[in-house]
Scaffold this motif. Structure first.
Motif, PDB file in Angstrom:
ATOM      1  N   TYR A 154     115.285  76.516 116.420  1.00  0.00           N
ATOM      2  CA  TYR A 154     115.514  76.377 117.860  1.00  0.00           C
ATOM      3  C   TYR A 154     116.751  75.514 118.130  1.00  0.00           C
ATOM      4  N   LEU A 155     116.880  74.412 117.366  1.00  0.00           N
ATOM      5  CA  LEU A 155     118.010  73.506 117.591  1.00  0.00           C
ATOM      6  C   LEU A 155     119.341  74.176 117.217  1.00  0.00           C
ATOM      7  N   ILE A 156     119.307  75.034 116.174  1.00  0.00           N
ATOM      8  CA  ILE A 156     120.527  75.763 115.800  1.00  0.00           C
ATOM      9  C   ILE A 156     120.962  76.669 116.952  1.00  0.00           C
ATOM     10  N   TRP A 157     120.028  77.465 117.463  1.00  0.00           N
ATOM     11  CA  TRP A 157     120.379  78.367 118.581  1.00  0.00           C
ATOM     12  C   TRP A 157     120.795  77.561 119.803  1.00  0.00           C
ATOM     13  N   ASP A 158     120.184  76.392 119.982  1.00  0.00           N
ATOM     14  CA  ASP A 158     120.531  75.535 121.110  1.00  0.00           C
ATOM     15  C   ASP A 158     121.981  75.054 120.984  1.00  0.00           C
ATOM     16  N   ARG A 159     122.359  74.566 119.776  1.00  0.00           N
ATOM     17  CA  ARG A 159     123.723  74.110 119.531  1.00  0.00           C
ATOM     18  C   ARG A 159     124.733  75.220 119.746  1.00  0.00           C
ATOM     19  N   LEU A 160     124.346  76.459 119.318  1.00  0.00           N
ATOM     20  CA  LEU A 160     125.253  77.592 119.451  1.00  0.00           C
ATOM     21  C   LEU A 160     125.304  78.099 120.894  1.00  0.00           C
ATOM     22  N   GLY A 161     124.488  77.510 121.756  1.00  0.00           N
ATOM     23  CA  GLY A 161     124.506  77.894 123.161  1.00  0.00           C
ATOM     24  C   GLY A 161     123.749  79.169 123.474  1.00  0.00           C
ATOM     25  N   PHE A 162     122.814  79.559 122.611  1.00  0.00           N
ATOM     26  CA  PHE A 162     122.111  80.824 122.818  1.00  0.00           C
ATOM     27  C   PHE A 162     120.690  80.659 123.374  1.00  0.00           C
ATOM     28  N   THR A 163     120.225  79.410 123.589  1.00  0.00           N
ATOM     29  CA  THR A 163     118.908  79.292 124.220  1.00  0.00           C
ATOM     30  C   THR A 163     119.045  79.767 125.667  1.00  0.00           C
ATOM     31  N   GLY A 164     117.987  80.401 126.148  1.00  0.00           N
ATOM     32  CA  GLY A 164     118.054  80.997 127.477  1.00  0.00           C
ATOM     33  C   GLY A 164     118.637  82.399 127.466  1.00  0.00           C
ATOM     34  N   THR A 165     119.034  82.898 126.277  1.00  0.00           N
ATOM     35  CA  THR A 165     119.482  84.287 126.157  1.00  0.00           C
ATOM     36  C   THR A 165     118.555  85.028 125.192  1.00  0.00           C
ATOM     37  N   GLN A 166     118.738  86.346 125.126  1.00  0.00           N
ATOM     38  CA  GLN A 166     117.884  87.136 124.230  1.00  0.00           C
ATOM     39  C   GLN A 166     118.387  87.151 122.787  1.00  0.00           C
ATOM     40  N   VAL A 167     119.563  86.560 122.540  1.00  0.00           N
ATOM     41  CA  VAL A 167     120.157  86.621 121.197  1.00  0.00           C
ATOM     42  C   VAL A 167     119.223  86.093 120.091  1.00  0.00           C
ATOM     43  N   PRO A 168     118.559  84.913 120.290  1.00  0.00           N
ATOM     44  CA  PRO A 168     117.700  84.423 119.203  1.00  0.00           C
ATOM     45  C   PRO A 168     116.516  85.345 118.900  1.00  0.00           C
ATOM     46  N   LEU A 169     116.220  86.280 119.811  1.00  0.00           N
ATOM     47  CA  LEU A 169     115.080  87.175 119.591  1.00  0.00           C
ATOM     48  C   LEU A 169     115.368  88.226 118.522  1.00  0.00           C
ATOM     49  N   SER A 233     108.892  93.287 116.804  1.00  0.00           N
ATOM     50  CA  SER A 233     109.707  92.662 117.832  1.00  0.00           C
ATOM     51  C   SER A 233     109.093  92.895 119.216  1.00  0.00           C
ATOM     52  N   TRP A 234     108.586  94.097 119.436  1.00  0.00           N
ATOM     53  CA  TRP A 234     108.047  94.479 120.749  1.00  0.00           C
ATOM     54  C   TRP A 234     106.855  93.620 121.145  1.00  0.00           C
ATOM     55  N   VAL A 235     106.016  93.235 120.149  1.00  0.00           N
ATOM     56  CA  VAL A 235     104.779  92.537 120.493  1.00  0.00           C
ATOM     57  C   VAL A 235     104.910  91.011 120.438  1.00  0.00           C
ATOM     58  N   ASP A 236     106.066  90.500 119.998  1.00  0.00           N
ATOM     59  CA  ASP A 236     106.205  89.057 119.786  1.00  0.00           C
ATOM     60  C   ASP A 236     106.136  88.271 121.098  1.00  0.00           C
ATOM     61  N   LEU A 237     105.349  87.204 121.073  1.00  0.00           N
ATOM     62  CA  LEU A 237     105.265  86.331 122.251  1.00  0.00           C
ATOM     63  C   LEU A 237     105.954  84.990 122.017  1.00  0.00           C
ATOM     64  N   LEU A 238     105.851  84.464 120.780  1.00  0.00           N
ATOM     65  CA  LEU A 238     106.307  83.094 120.534  1.00  0.00           C
ATOM     66  C   LEU A 238     107.803  82.918 120.830  1.00  0.00           C
ATOM     67  N   LYS A 239     108.647  83.799 120.286  1.00  0.00           N
ATOM     68  CA  LYS A 239     110.090  83.627 120.484  1.00  0.00           C
ATOM     69  C   LYS A 239     110.472  83.723 121.963  1.00  0.00           C
ATOM     70  N   PRO A 240     110.002  84.738 122.706  1.00  0.00           N
ATOM     71  CA  PRO A 240     110.332  84.752 124.138  1.00  0.00           C
ATOM     72  C   PRO A 240     109.850  83.502 124.869  1.00  0.00           C
ATOM     73  N   LEU A 241     108.685  82.957 124.474  1.00  0.00           N
ATOM     74  CA  LEU A 241     108.195  81.729 125.113  1.00  0.00           C
ATOM     75  C   LEU A 241     109.143  80.570 124.838  1.00  0.00           C
ATOM     76  N   VAL A 242     109.640  80.497 123.596  1.00  0.00           N
ATOM     77  CA  VAL A 242     110.490  79.382 123.206  1.00  0.00           C
ATOM     78  C   VAL A 242     111.880  79.506 123.839  1.00  0.00           C
ATOM     79  N   TYR A 243     112.439  80.731 123.844  1.00  0.00           N
ATOM     80  CA  TYR A 243     113.861  80.862 124.166  1.00  0.00           C
ATOM     81  C   TYR A 243     114.177  81.310 125.591  1.00  0.00           C
ATOM     82  N   LEU A 244     113.235  81.949 126.294  1.00  0.00           N
ATOM     83  CA  LEU A 244     113.586  82.530 127.592  1.00  0.00           C
ATOM     84  C   LEU A 244     112.989  81.741 128.758  1.00  0.00           C
ATOM     85  N   ASN A 245     113.814  81.471 129.775  1.00  0.00           N
ATOM     86  CA  ASN A 245     113.328  80.844 130.999  1.00  0.00           C
ATOM     87  C   ASN A 245     113.444  81.782 132.190  1.00  0.00           C
ATOM     88  N   ASP A 246     114.524  82.576 132.202  1.00  0.00           N
ATOM     89  CA  ASP A 246     114.819  83.445 133.322  1.00  0.00           C
ATOM     90  C   ASP A 246     113.886  84.661 133.313  1.00  0.00           C
TER      91      ASP A 246
END
Lengths: 307, 293
Positions: A154-169, A233-246
């Motif tokens: 999570y911190l890596i994607w955060d540093r790269l500026g990708f939290t809040g986007t679908q990229v980490p998914l 990927s279609w059924v995953d809940l954890l990553k969208p919960l962690v990375y998506l706000n919008d």
């Protein structure tokens, strides 16, 4: 999990599950009492089928009921309420979520199929020092709990500026995934070596061996990989919960959780709306299963023969 | 370096980069972070082993671990037995095999969030389908979603509904048991139970062992269904009986932003999973039969 067991002539697991079909269609050799036994088996299968399917039937039925009827446990809704679905489509960005799930799922599946195939070909075709140790590492990493890497990732994607986007998914899939590397390596090892040697004599480079020979000859294994990952990927809940706000970026599972939170137990308890939304989340996976169930079930059967 | 070796590492490079950057690196980083206090916004404070001593005295962490272990101990054996029964049934289902296999597998295709939402209703103590079925045959009808004693058994029931993937793995193993072995035993006059116990069971024991290990690791990390059912935005506070380890870890990391503490919890879970797997491996050496041994 000894790795030497994976040296069976390649693609054996895939072939094995095909033999299954042939083996069990042959009639039982035990004539006497065979009929009584067969009827008992069929009745048991029938009863258990009801247990497995009825919850889904209940769900579909509930989604067509008006609010006061949702919990009456009647099989056929009376009256039939179509407004639940209209409400889901009108009041929620449900089509948007479906589109998001498609984009994320296709990206995840494409990325993991190509990268895992590359790596699997490296393991299947070449002889080099340290190969067995590296492959043992691949197999070992399959056992690693994802919780052990969750926070730094999570911190890596955060540093790269990708939290809040679908990229980490999906972007982590660009680096291959252990199970698919194992599966595809098995398949590549089953391809006849002479074909590659002949192409080498004709001057083909290593990448051409992979791209022009190995990939076209491995469509079933590539299909299994693609479909299993699309589903995962279609059924995953954890990553969208962690990375998506919008809300507009939500995938379907994250969207359904939001529906439950806002219409169900966290809201006005409009369970008929929640159930309609639930049907719309389940339906695409059932369609995929109807079209590609063979590949999905084959992939699962293979996973057990790793030993 | 030979050109072949160079090419081989070229093909392997995506995984090598990913392994270092997204697996090995993060695992080590989790370990290092577990000795710090970090909330994303302010800078890192080194706190030594404080996170670990906090975890030892944190009653929520205890509850979460106890709930998770209880669930795993209940679910894993039940799931293997159920899957084995279904696989044997499937094996002798003849023409119904294709349909029955699809039916068993449908719940596995259902997204976990959807399963959670659905079973929240089915398990409802007053109006749920499960209790109306139990009531119809005069069995007890507990409050599966609110009674702390029954919440985890309810979650086990939900998980057993999705036992189809283990079933398929065991079924594939059953199909690989050579028919001539069973026929030889039949000729020798061995009954059905002895044929199963002395031939089938040893032959499929690697697949059973694999399923036990994989199911245990997955159960210790159960998250989606439980989070869907009991956490997030709710009008009533979530029951502590439903607090699973990864749910608590998620809350600490991404709701409380106690990253250092959550890293310690991650590392503890990692150790627990490794220890459990090691025990299973040790036990399996005496119980699992590999062909060619």
């Amino acid at each position: 999990m000894s790795t030497d067991r994976t040296n069976v002539p390649a693609a054996a697991p895939l072939a094995a599950s095909r033999d299954t079909e042939a083996a069990s269609t042959s009639p039982s050799p035990h004539g006497a009492g065979g009929w009584a036994r067969r009827i008992a088996v069929w009745l048991t299968c029938g009863a258990l089928s009801v247990v497995f399917v009825y919850p889904l039937v209940w769900l579909v039925s509930a989604s067509f009921k008006p609010r006061q009827d949702v919990f009456n446990n009647k099989l056929i809704p009376d009256p039939v309420e179509l407004g639940n679905y209209a409400k889901v489509i009108d009041q929620l960005p449900f089509l948007r979520w479906t589109f998001n799930s498609l984009v994320v799922g296709l990206s995840a599946a494409t990325a993991v199929t190509l990268s895992s195939a590359l790596v699997a070909f490296g393991f299947a075709y070449f002889q080099f020092k340290g190969k067995n140790a590296l492959f043992a590492l691949v197999l070992g990493s399959m056992m690693l709990p994802s919780a052990a890497t969750l926070i730094p990732t999570y911190l890596i994607w955060d540093r790269l500026g990708f939290t809040g986007t679908q990229v980490p998914l999906w972007a982590g899939n660009l680096f291959g995934s252990a199970f698919y590397i194992f599966l595809l390596r098995q398949f590549f090892r089953g391809l006849p070596r002479e074909v590659f040697d002949a192409a080498r004599v004709d001057g083909a480079g290593f990448f051409a061996l992979f791209w022009r020979i190995a990939l076209p000859m491995s469509k079933p294994a590539l299909a299994i990989t693609f479909i299993l990952e699309f589903q995962a990927s279609w059924v995953d809940l954890l990553k969208p919960l962690v990375y998506l706000n919008d809300t507009n970026l939500f995938t379907l599972p994250r969207g359904l959780k939001a529906v439950l939170d806002n219409f169900g137990q966290g809201g006005q308890r409009e369970w008929e709306v929640v159930m309609a939304a639930n049907v719309l989340v389940v339906l695409p996976m059932f369609l995929l299963f109807a079209v590609a169930g063979k590949y999905i079930m084959q992939g699962i059967s293979v996973s057990g023969s790793k030993e | 370096m030979r050109p072949e070796t160079r090419a081989a590492y070229g093909f392997l490079s995506p995984w090598l980069i990913g392994f270092v950057g997204l697996t090995l690196g993060p695992v080590l980083a989790t370990f290092v972070m577990s000795f710090s206090d970090y909330d994303v916004l302010s800078s890192t404070q080194w706190v030594g082993t404080e996170n670990y001593s906090d975890a030892l005295s944190d009653s929520h962490a205890h509850a979460a671990l106890a709930n998770t272990l209880f669930y795993t101990a209940l679910y894993v054996p039940l799931s293997i037995l159920t899957a084995l029964g279904l696989a044997l049934l499937l094996h002798s289902a003849g023409r119904l095999k294709g349909v029955f296999r699809t039916v068993i597998y449908l719940p596995v295709v259902t997204p976990p969030v959807a399963t959670g939402v659905l079973f929240l209703q089915l398990l409802n103590g007053q109006s749920g389908l499960i209790n109306s079925a139990l009531g119809a045959v005069s069995l007890p009808t507990p409050n599966w979603t609110t009674d702390p004693m029954w919440i985890k058994p309810g979650i086990v029931i939900m998980s057993l509904w999705s036992v189809g993937s283990v079933t398929l793995i065991l079924f594939a193993a059953l199909a690989e048991v050579p028919a001539h072995l069973r026929e030889a035993a039949l000729v020798d006059g061995a009954g059905a139970w002895r044929r199963f116990y002395h031939i089938t069971l040893p032959m499929i024991s690697p697949a059973i062992f694999f399923s036990v290990v994989v199911n245990t690791i997955a159960s210790l990390q159960l998250f989606s269904e439980v989070y869907t059912m009991y956490f997030g935005k709710t009008t009533t506070p979530p029951p502590e009986a439903a607090l699973f380890y990864v749910v608590y870890l998620f809350q600490q990391a991404f709701e409380e932003f106690e990253m250092g503490y959550a890293a310690a919890l991650s590392w503890l879970l990692f150790l627990i999973i490794m220890a459990v797997t090691a025990v299973q491996l040790a036990v399996s050496r005496r119980l699992v039969h590999y062909r060619g041994d």
